[in-house]
Design an enzyme around this catalytic site. Sequence first.
Site, PDB file in Angstrom:
ATOM      1  N   TYR A 141       1.980   4.766   1.657  1.00 34.78           N
ATOM      2  CA  TYR A 141       1.891   5.306   3.012  1.00 34.78           C
ATOM      3  C   TYR A 141       0.618   6.134   3.135  1.00 34.78           C
ATOM      4  CZ  TYR A 141       6.897   4.137   3.378  1.00 34.78           C
ATOM      5  OH  TYR A 141       8.103   3.491   3.399  1.00 34.78           O
ATOM      6  N   ASP A 148       0.835  -1.200   0.000  1.00 35.73           N
ATOM      7  CA  ASP A 148       0.000   0.000   0.000  1.00 35.73           C
ATOM      8  C   ASP A 148       0.871   1.252   0.000  1.00 35.73           C
ATOM      9  OD1 ASP A 148      -2.659  -0.671   0.011  1.00 35.73           O
ATOM     10  OD2 ASP A 148      -3.056   0.031   2.030  1.00 35.73           O
TER      11      ASP A 148
END
Length: 221
Positions: free
Chosen positions: A67, A65
């Site tokens: 941040y 993912d």
Amino acid sequence: MEVRIDPSWKNLLAAEFDKPYFEALARFVRQEYATTRVYPPPRLVFNAFDLCPVERVKVVILGQDPYHGPGQAHGLSFSVPDGVPFPPSLVNIFKEIGNDIGAPFPASGNLERWATRGVLLLNATLTVRAGLAGSHQEKGWETFTDAATRAIAAHHPHLVFMLWGAYARRKGAFIDERSHLVLAASHPSPLSANRGGWFGNHHFSKANAYLREHGREPIHW
């Protein structure tokens, strides 16, 4: 569908952009940007591709993912812009590089320098809601980034794939190890790294040795 992405990747992935899953993903992402705070900024969603055109790719580092904190995500896995404090995983990456090849700890966590040297820093999911890790998972990004990984693996022989943690290993399970070097280790996050399997993996020296063996310029880490 018109997508603003480096032309070499646009050509390689052209078939994906008109598929129903990508059109649904694009609608979802546009709605999210219009109604809530999303990272990275829209112009940086495809930053990993834009900074590392197809013909330049030597190494692929798969993340999960972006941040989800303010000012951190800029479209490159594990990287943060200049001046942003280093996340713990990035600290451990730099520690391993120092232990492996003796490189000094850098002043910036901005890995654009790696991207322009041939490192595709690719997250599985390219957008995320602020403060909500995993909030854009299972919306179509994983299908797109799987397609990108398959395409680059088919297009280039003798790439290095760095798969850190169980998620990355699953995502890269299809990579043909007869054609590429696959380097797997635990995730560099403190929880995983401190249990063993991260420090001492020597991925960075192994990657460069493989690139040299196949007549390619090593990465200046």
